[in-house]
Scaffold this active site. Sequence first.
Site, PDB file in Angstrom:
ATOM      1  N   PRO A  66     -12.200  -2.256   1.816  1.00 46.66           N
ATOM      2  CA  PRO A  66     -12.273  -0.807   1.590  1.00 46.66           C
ATOM      3  C   PRO A  66     -13.304  -0.071   2.458  1.00 46.66           C
ATOM      4  CG  PRO A  66     -12.170  -1.990  -0.499  1.00 46.66           C
ATOM      5  CD  PRO A  66     -12.340  -3.032   0.571  1.00 46.66           C
ATOM      6  N   THR A  96     -11.691   0.590   7.822  1.00 49.17           N
ATOM      7  CA  THR A  96     -12.290   1.814   8.368  1.00 49.17           C
ATOM      8  C   THR A  96     -13.698   1.922   7.802  1.00 49.17           C
ATOM      9  OG1 THR A  96     -10.130   2.883   8.399  1.00 49.17           O
ATOM     10  CG2 THR A  96     -12.046   4.318   8.567  1.00 49.17           C
ATOM     11  N   LYS A 171     -11.314   6.502  15.066  1.00 55.71           N
ATOM     12  CA  LYS A 171     -10.595   6.535  13.785  1.00 55.71           C
ATOM     13  C   LYS A 171     -11.132   7.667  12.882  1.00 55.71           C
ATOM     14  CE  LYS A 171      -8.330   5.071  10.094  1.00 55.71           C
ATOM     15  NZ  LYS A 171      -6.928   5.320   9.883  1.00 55.71           N
ATOM     16  N   LYS A 246     -13.952   8.892   1.626  1.00 52.25           N
ATOM     17  CA  LYS A 246     -14.881   8.018   2.381  1.00 52.25           C
ATOM     18  C   LYS A 246     -14.798   8.334   3.877  1.00 52.25           C
ATOM     19  CE  LYS A 246     -13.182   4.435   3.925  1.00 52.25           C
ATOM     20  NZ  LYS A 246     -12.545   3.236   4.454  1.00 52.25           N
TER      21      LYS A 246
HETATM   22  P1  NAD Z   1      -7.033  -1.468  -0.881  1.00 48.98           P
HETATM   23  O1  NAD Z   1      -8.089  -1.041  -1.827  1.00 48.98           O
HETATM   24  O2  NAD Z   1      -5.603  -1.399  -1.278  1.00 48.98           O
HETATM   25  O3  NAD Z   1      -7.331  -2.990  -0.408  1.00 48.98           O
HETATM   26  C1  NAD Z   1      -8.614  -3.530  -0.211  1.00 48.98           C
HETATM   27  C2  NAD Z   1      -8.576  -4.977  -0.708  1.00 48.98           C
HETATM   28  O4  NAD Z   1      -9.826  -5.607  -0.387  1.00 48.98           O
HETATM   29  C3  NAD Z   1      -8.393  -5.098  -2.220  1.00 48.98           C
HETATM   30  O5  NAD Z   1      -7.285  -5.938  -2.505  1.00 48.98           O
HETATM   31  C4  NAD Z   1      -9.712  -5.718  -2.706  1.00 48.98           C
HETATM   32  O6  NAD Z   1      -9.548  -6.592  -3.814  1.00 48.98           O
HETATM   33  C5  NAD Z   1     -10.147  -6.468  -1.481  1.00 48.98           C
HETATM   34  N1  NAD Z   1     -11.585  -6.772  -1.385  1.00 48.98           N
HETATM   35  C6  NAD Z   1     -12.628  -5.913  -1.512  1.00 48.98           C
HETATM   36  N2  NAD Z   1     -13.786  -6.569  -1.276  1.00 48.98           N
HETATM   37  C7  NAD Z   1     -13.470  -7.857  -1.002  1.00 48.98           C
HETATM   38  C8  NAD Z   1     -14.216  -9.016  -0.664  1.00 48.98           C
HETATM   39  N3  NAD Z   1     -15.546  -8.986  -0.547  1.00 48.98           N
HETATM   40  N4  NAD Z   1     -13.552 -10.173  -0.452  1.00 48.98           N
HETATM   41  C9  NAD Z   1     -12.202 -10.215  -0.548  1.00 48.98           C
HETATM   42  N5  NAD Z   1     -11.420  -9.149  -0.843  1.00 48.98           N
HETATM   43  C10 NAD Z   1     -12.061  -7.991  -1.082  1.00 48.98           C
HETATM   44  O7  NAD Z   1      -7.285  -0.627   0.452  1.00 48.98           O
HETATM   45  P2  NAD Z   1      -6.256  -0.408   1.672  1.00 48.98           P
HETATM   46  O8  NAD Z   1      -5.479   0.824   1.425  1.00 48.98           O
HETATM   47  O9  NAD Z   1      -5.587  -1.696   1.986  1.00 48.98           O
HETATM   48  O10 NAD Z   1      -7.315  -0.038   2.832  1.00 48.98           O
HETATM   49  C11 NAD Z   1      -8.118  -1.032   3.467  1.00 48.98           C
HETATM   50  C12 NAD Z   1      -8.849  -0.359   4.634  1.00 48.98           C
HETATM   51  O11 NAD Z   1      -7.888   0.182   5.549  1.00 48.98           O
HETATM   52  C13 NAD Z   1      -9.748   0.813   4.210  1.00 48.98           C
HETATM   53  O12 NAD Z   1     -10.916   0.803   4.984  1.00 48.98           O
HETATM   54  C14 NAD Z   1      -8.887   2.037   4.504  1.00 48.98           C
HETATM   55  O13 NAD Z   1      -9.694   3.189   4.762  1.00 48.98           O
HETATM   56  C15 NAD Z   1      -8.132   1.569   5.732  1.00 48.98           C
HETATM   57  N6  NAD Z   1      -6.816   2.206   5.960  1.00 48.98           N
HETATM   58  C16 NAD Z   1      -5.919   2.375   4.941  1.00 48.98           C
HETATM   59  C17 NAD Z   1      -4.676   2.970   5.194  1.00 48.98           C
HETATM   60  C18 NAD Z   1      -3.649   3.171   4.106  1.00 48.98           C
HETATM   61  O14 NAD Z   1      -2.646   3.898   4.365  1.00 48.98           O
HETATM   62  N7  NAD Z   1      -3.814   2.579   2.923  1.00 48.98           N
HETATM   63  C19 NAD Z   1      -4.337   3.363   6.499  1.00 48.98           C
HETATM   64  C20 NAD Z   1      -5.258   3.136   7.521  1.00 48.98           C
HETATM   65  C21 NAD Z   1      -6.490   2.553   7.239  1.00 48.98           C
END
Ligand code: NAD
Length: 294
Positions: A66, A96, A171, A246
Site C-alpha cells: 500500500p 506507489t 507517478k 495517499k
Molecule cells: P491493496 O490494499 O489491494 O493490496 C495491498 C496488499 O499488500 C494487501 O493484500 C495487503 O495484505 C498486503 N500487504 C501489506 N503489507 C504487507 C506486508 N508487509 N507483507 C505482505 N503483504 C502486505 O492495494 P492495491 O490496490 O493492490 O495497491 C497496491 C499499490 O499499488 C499501492 O501503492 C497503490 O497506490 C498502487 N496502485 C494501485 C492501483 C489500483 O488501481 N488499485 C493502480 C496503480 C497503483
Amino acid sequence: METVAFIGLGNMGGPMATNLVRAGHSVTVYDRVEATMDTLAAAGARKAASAAEAIKGADCVISMLPASQHVKGLYCDPDGLFSTLPAGTLVVDCSTIDSAVAKEVAAAASENGILFMDAPVSGGTAGAAAGTLTFICGGTDAVFAQAKPILAHMGKNIFHAGDVGAGQMAKACNNMMLAIQMAGVSEALSLGIKNGLDPKVLSEIMKNSSGNNWALQVYNPVPGVMENAPASRNYEGGFMVDLMVKDLGLALQAAKHCHAETPMGQQANTLFSQHASKGNGQRDFSSIFLRYQQ
Ligand code: NAD
C-alpha cells in the site's frame, strides 16, 4: 525464466503475479492475508509462510504494497529482507510511495550489494489483469535493462523516467492529474444529469469532443454507463479512495519542497479527503461521483 518472489497480492499485486505465473516464471508469493495467496496457488504459484521464506532462492523480488511505511518495513527493518537477500539480487518495488523513501530504500539496498528499482504502475486493476500496465521506472540503465523483460510480462509500456526515485515522482504527477480529472468528469456528468441529460449519451458526446480523457474512456464514474468499471459494481475493487488520498499527499508534499503551485491538486485533495472521512475510504476512487449526487 526467472525465479520470482512476489510480496503483496492485493487488487493489483494478485493479477500481476498471476501474469508472471502464466508467462512461465517460477513464482513464490506472500501476503499477510492468507486468502489472497490461495488464489495465486490455484494459478500455479507457491505459497510462503513469510516474506523471508518467499525470497529464498529468488533471482528477483517484486513488491506491491500500500504505502511507504510498508515498503520501508519490508526491506529495511532490522529483520527486513535486506538483512538476508544475497548481493546481486534484483528488487523491483511497484508500490506507489514517497520518492524520498524510494531513494532511502535504494541506498540501503546498495549498501548490501542489492540492485533496486522503483517501478510504480498505471493502468488500474483492469490493466493489471490484462497485462497492459504502464511501468514508470527509476534506477540505473543496467538495472532497468535487467528488469524490463520481467516487467514486460505484466505491462505493455515500460518507461525509464530517470534515476532511483524518478519513477515515483512521475507517478505522483500522473495521479494528481488523475484525481483532478476524475473529480472534473464527475462534476460535469452530475451537472448534465441534473439538467435531464442521459449520462451514457453525455459521456459519448464528451468522449468525442474536447473533454475526452482516460476516466471517460475506461473508468466512467456513473453506475451503469460502463459495464466493467468499478462504478457498475458498487465501487468495489479498483483503486481505493484512501490510496488516492495517499498519492495526493505525496504530490502535494513534493510540490511544497520545490515551491510548485498546485491549486487544482489541493482542491482535489480536499474533495477526496472529505469523501474518505465520510466512510468511503475503501471504495473505488470514482465513487467521488456520489459526492455530487448529495
Ligand atoms: P491493496 O490494499 O489491494 O493490496 C495491498 C496488499 O499488500 C494487501 O493484500 C495487503 O495484505 C498486503 N500487504 C501489506 N503489507 C504487507 C506486508 N508487509 N507483507 C505482505 N503483504 C502486505 O492495494 P492495491 O490496490 O493492490 O495497491 C497496491 C499499490 O499499488 C499501492 O501503492 C497503490 O497506490 C498502487 N496502485 C494501485 C492501483 C489500483 O488501481 N488499485 C493502480 C496503480 C497503483
